[in-house]
Design a protein around this motif. Structure first.
Motif, PDB file in Angstrom:
ATOM      1  N   TRP A 201       0.818  -1.211   0.000  1.00 55.13           N
ATOM      2  CA  TRP A 201       0.000   0.000   0.000  1.00 55.13           C
ATOM      3  C   TRP A 201       0.855   1.266   0.000  1.00 55.13           C
ATOM      4  CZ3 TRP A 201       0.397   3.625   3.824  1.00 55.13           C
ATOM      5  CH2 TRP A 201       1.019   3.225   5.008  1.00 55.13           C
ATOM      6  N   VAL A 202       2.052   1.182   0.579  1.00 57.17           N
ATOM      7  CA  VAL A 202       2.952   2.344   0.551  1.00 57.17           C
ATOM      8  C   VAL A 202       3.307   2.692  -0.897  1.00 57.17           C
ATOM      9  CG1 VAL A 202       5.215   3.233   1.238  1.00 57.17           C
ATOM     10  CG2 VAL A 202       3.900   1.812   2.826  1.00 57.17           C
ATOM     11  N   ASP A 203       3.616   1.667  -1.677  1.00 59.94           N
ATOM     12  CA  ASP A 203       3.957   1.871  -3.082  1.00 59.94           C
ATOM     13  C   ASP A 203       2.772   2.427  -3.861  1.00 59.94           C
ATOM     14  OD1 ASP A 203       5.398   1.851  -5.407  1.00 59.94           O
ATOM     15  OD2 ASP A 203       5.114  -0.285  -5.807  1.00 59.94           O
ATOM     16  N   LEU A 204       1.581   1.877  -3.626  1.00 62.04           N
ATOM     17  CA  LEU A 204       0.390   2.330  -4.352  1.00 62.04           C
ATOM     18  C   LEU A 204       0.041   3.775  -4.018  1.00 62.04           C
ATOM     19  CD1 LEU A 204      -1.881  -0.848  -4.048  1.00 62.04           C
ATOM     20  CD2 LEU A 204      -0.704  -0.003  -6.095  1.00 62.04           C
ATOM     21  N   VAL A 205       0.097   4.137  -2.739  1.00 62.82           N
ATOM     22  CA  VAL A 205      -0.252   5.504  -2.329  1.00 62.82           C
ATOM     23  C   VAL A 205       0.734   6.505  -2.932  1.00 62.82           C
ATOM     24  CG1 VAL A 205      -0.386   7.080  -0.367  1.00 62.82           C
ATOM     25  CG2 VAL A 205      -1.428   4.816  -0.215  1.00 62.82           C
ATOM     26  N   PHE A 206       2.027   6.202  -2.831  1.00 59.51           N
ATOM     27  CA  PHE A 206       3.026   7.126  -3.361  1.00 59.51           C
ATOM     28  C   PHE A 206       2.952   7.223  -4.884  1.00 59.51           C
ATOM     29  CE2 PHE A 206       5.289   7.179   0.736  1.00 59.51           C
ATOM     30  CZ  PHE A 206       5.679   8.499   0.766  1.00 59.51           C
ATOM     31  N   GLN A 207       2.601   6.132  -5.549  1.00 55.40           N
ATOM     32  CA  GLN A 207       2.469   6.194  -7.002  1.00 55.40           C
ATOM     33  C   GLN A 207       1.375   7.167  -7.419  1.00 55.40           C
ATOM     34  OE1 GLN A 207       2.376   2.604  -9.374  1.00 55.40           O
ATOM     35  NE2 GLN A 207       3.585   1.497  -7.872  1.00 55.40           N
ATOM     36  N   ARG A 208       0.243   7.116  -6.698  1.00 55.13           N
ATOM     37  CA  ARG A 208      -0.830   8.048  -7.035  1.00 55.13           C
ATOM     38  C   ARG A 208      -0.412   9.489  -6.739  1.00 55.13           C
ATOM     39  NH1 ARG A 208      -1.943   3.515  -8.041  1.00 55.13           N
ATOM     40  NH2 ARG A 208      -0.725   4.252  -9.804  1.00 55.13           N
ATOM     41  N   ILE A 209       0.320   9.697  -5.631  1.00 58.30           N
ATOM     42  CA  ILE A 209       0.778  11.046  -5.293  1.00 58.30           C
ATOM     43  C   ILE A 209       1.738  11.566  -6.361  1.00 58.30           C
ATOM     44  CG2 ILE A 209       2.136  12.398  -3.640  1.00 58.30           C
ATOM     45  CD1 ILE A 209       1.037  10.621  -1.426  1.00 58.30           C
ATOM     46  N   VAL A 210       2.658  10.703  -6.789  1.00 56.36           N
ATOM     47  CA  VAL A 210       3.626  11.110  -7.811  1.00 56.36           C
ATOM     48  C   VAL A 210       2.923  11.413  -9.127  1.00 56.36           C
ATOM     49  CG1 VAL A 210       5.557  10.301  -9.212  1.00 56.36           C
ATOM     50  CG2 VAL A 210       5.554   9.882  -6.753  1.00 56.36           C
ATOM     51  N   GLU A 211       1.924  10.604  -9.494  1.00 56.58           N
ATOM     52  CA  GLU A 211       1.196  10.841 -10.740  1.00 56.58           C
ATOM     53  C   GLU A 211       0.462  12.167 -10.708  1.00 56.58           C
ATOM     54  OE1 GLU A 211      -1.323   7.488 -11.187  1.00 56.58           O
ATOM     55  OE2 GLU A 211       0.295   6.095 -11.711  1.00 56.58           O
ATOM     56  N   ILE A 212      -0.204  12.439  -9.596  1.00 60.63           N
ATOM     57  CA  ILE A 212      -0.953  13.700  -9.486  1.00 60.63           C
ATOM     58  C   ILE A 212       0.008  14.885  -9.466  1.00 60.63           C
ATOM     59  CG2 ILE A 212      -2.469  15.057  -7.989  1.00 60.63           C
ATOM     60  CD1 ILE A 212      -3.701  12.401  -7.059  1.00 60.63           C
ATOM     61  N   TRP A 213       1.042  14.798  -8.632  1.00 57.35           N
ATOM     62  CA  TRP A 213       1.975  15.906  -8.482  1.00 57.35           C
ATOM     63  C   TRP A 213       2.742  16.155  -9.782  1.00 57.35           C
ATOM     64  CZ3 TRP A 213       2.037  19.389  -4.775  1.00 57.35           C
ATOM     65  CH2 TRP A 213       3.129  20.243  -4.663  1.00 57.35           C
ATOM     66  N   GLY A 214       3.098  15.075 -10.490  1.00 58.53           N
ATOM     67  CA  GLY A 214       3.856  15.235 -11.722  1.00 58.53           C
ATOM     68  C   GLY A 214       3.065  15.840 -12.855  1.00 58.53           C
ATOM     69  N   ASN A 215       1.735  15.800 -12.781  1.00 59.58           N
ATOM     70  CA  ASN A 215       0.892  16.353 -13.841  1.00 59.58           C
ATOM     71  C   ASN A 215       0.421  17.769 -13.549  1.00 59.58           C
ATOM     72  OD1 ASN A 215       0.317  14.221 -16.017  1.00 59.58           O
ATOM     73  ND2 ASN A 215       0.059  13.063 -14.130  1.00 59.58           N
ATOM     74  N   ILE A 216       0.831  18.323 -12.422  1.00 58.13           N
ATOM     75  CA  ILE A 216       0.501  19.716 -12.122  1.00 58.13           C
ATOM     76  C   ILE A 216       1.413  20.617 -12.960  1.00 58.13           C
ATOM     77  CG2 ILE A 216       0.480  21.509 -10.344  1.00 58.13           C
ATOM     78  CD1 ILE A 216      -0.130  19.375  -8.299  1.00 58.13           C
ATOM     79  N   PRO A 217       0.873  21.548 -13.734  1.00 58.69           N
ATOM     80  CA  PRO A 217       1.714  22.437 -14.557  1.00 58.69           C
ATOM     81  C   PRO A 217       2.514  23.404 -13.686  1.00 58.69           C
ATOM     82  CG  PRO A 217      -0.586  23.092 -14.699  1.00 58.69           C
ATOM     83  CD  PRO A 217      -0.567  21.821 -13.913  1.00 58.69           C
ATOM     84  N   SER A 218       3.793  23.150 -13.587  1.00 56.84           N
ATOM     85  CA  SER A 218       4.633  23.936 -12.677  1.00 56.84           C
ATOM     86  C   SER A 218       4.727  25.404 -13.095  1.00 56.84           C
ATOM     87  CB  SER A 218       6.032  23.330 -12.601  1.00 56.84           C
ATOM     88  OG  SER A 218       6.630  23.262 -13.888  1.00 56.84           O
TER      89      SER A 218
END
Length: 372
Positions: A201-218
């Motif tokens: 679950w640690v891997d799954l939660v962080f994957q979703r966080i990385v996906e969301i954060w990485g798609n935010i237009p900086s």
């Protein structure tokens, strides 16, 4: 004096690094440039480093000194490029003659006498480049001014010395990149290590966080933050770092996912070693080769991001000596090729040295070379 104990792991890694001569010489050249720029005020400044006035010494480059300290009338910061102030210092504070004919008084005071009377002659020690990054040279026409004996790389469109702006800009770009890479590496390595080692679950939660954060237009976030706050070095560096850490996560995660089932990891677990100690004491050193290989891209990306934002007008304020702003001036003043030459050469030297250095660091952490 040895940096590391003979035969130690650090000594072997240093030996591998020095074996790459290009990286070794690049490191020394970069350190000379970097530490020189760290003390840019001693190299490029519109204030003297040291002033002798009536037998007393003044460190004018780092201290506030009003004109009244040198026999003048104004209580504001003394403008040492002004002929009147220079005349006051050289003549020992003869106000009236300096106001009437400062050039004549300075010439007459060369022998320590004025009109036959002995004076307490003063002197000034100027830095190598007698201009700061924001010094406006009103005697330069036109602007931008071409290179000459006073301005080695010319002046920009506000008659500011290009050499001085490059020295200060090199410091800002390098410190900015090192700060961004340090912060983003700490966050990215910690997140990737946790995902790869613990999984589930640690891997799954962080994957979703990385996906969301990485798609935010900086870029949009930086524009919005610039509209809310007054953009400065700290805010911009923190924003870039917060959007850079995701690039390391996948790489570190893959290395930890591969190494968590190795025999030395299982042996450490069997001996009761804690998870965090296994992660950062045993697995991370073996994952450093892939991580360090990626660091040059982070550093060049951070420098490029700062230059791009400054070029577009969304970066540091105009008062900062930015290399991106220098590149923008080169685009706007095609009749002044020295601006483009200065900006391109500075970027090329800086990025090349950093890439060569981290190429040697990669060799130093390569276990195939360290433990052969």
């Amino acid at each position: 004096m040895r940096l590391f104990k003979a035969g130690s792991l650090g000594a072997r890694r240093w030996q591998n690094f020095t074996a790459n001569r290009r990286a070794f010489y690049s490191l020394w050249l970069f350190l000379i440039l970097f530490f020189g720029c760290l003390f840019a005020e001693l190299i490029a400044n519109d204030k003297p480093l040291l002033v002798s006035y009536r037998g007393e010494l003044y460190l004018t480059a780092f201290q506030f000194h009003p004109e009244t300290d040198f026999g003048g009338e104004e209580k504001t910061q003394a403008v040492f490029k002004d002929e009147v102030v220079q005349c006051l210092i050289l003549s020992g504070g003869l106000l009236e003659p300096c106001l009437d004919d400062p050039e004549g008084v300075m010439v007459d005071a060369e022998d320590g006498k004025i009109a036959g009377e002995k004076i307490q002659k003063g002197w000034m020690i100027w830095p190598l480049v007698p201009y700061s990054f924001n010094t406006v040279n009103y005697d330069v026409q036109p602007a931008p001014g071409p290179p000459d004996a006073k301005h080695w790389l010319g002046t920009d469109d506000q008659t500011r010395d290009v050499v001085a702006r490059i020295i200060y800009g090199f410091r800002i770009s390098t410190v900015f990149a090192l700060f961004v890479v340090t912060v983003s590496s700490v966050i990215g390595i910690a997140a990737g290590a946790s995902m790869g080692y613990f999984g589930g679950w640690v891997d799954l939660v962080f994957q979703r966080i990385v996906e969301i954060w990485g798609n935010i237009p900086s870029l949009y976030i930086i524009i919005i933050m610039g509209a809310i706050f007054t953009m400065n070095f700290q805010i911009l560096a923190l924003l870039i770092a917060l959007f850079s850490w995701t690039s390391l996560v996948g790489l570190v995660r893959a290395e930890f996912l591969r190494a968590r089932n190795f025999e030395y990891t299982r042996a450490a677990r069997a001996l009761g070693v804690g998870d965090w100690k296994i992660m950062f004491r045993h697995i991370l050193p073996n994952a450093m080769v892939a991580t360090v290989t990626f660091l040059p891209f982070l550093i060049t990306g951070a420098i490029g991001s700062l230059a791009s934002l400054d070029f577009l007008g969304f970066g540091l304020p105009a008062s900062y000596p930015s290399l991106g702003e220098l590149a923008l001036q080169a685009k706007q003043n095609l009749q002044a090729p020295w601006l483009a030459f200065a900006a391109f050469t500075t970027f090329a030297v800086m990025l090349s040295l950093l890439v060569f250095i981290f190429e040697g660091v990669r060799d130093a952490f390569d276990p195939r070379k360290t433990f052969q």
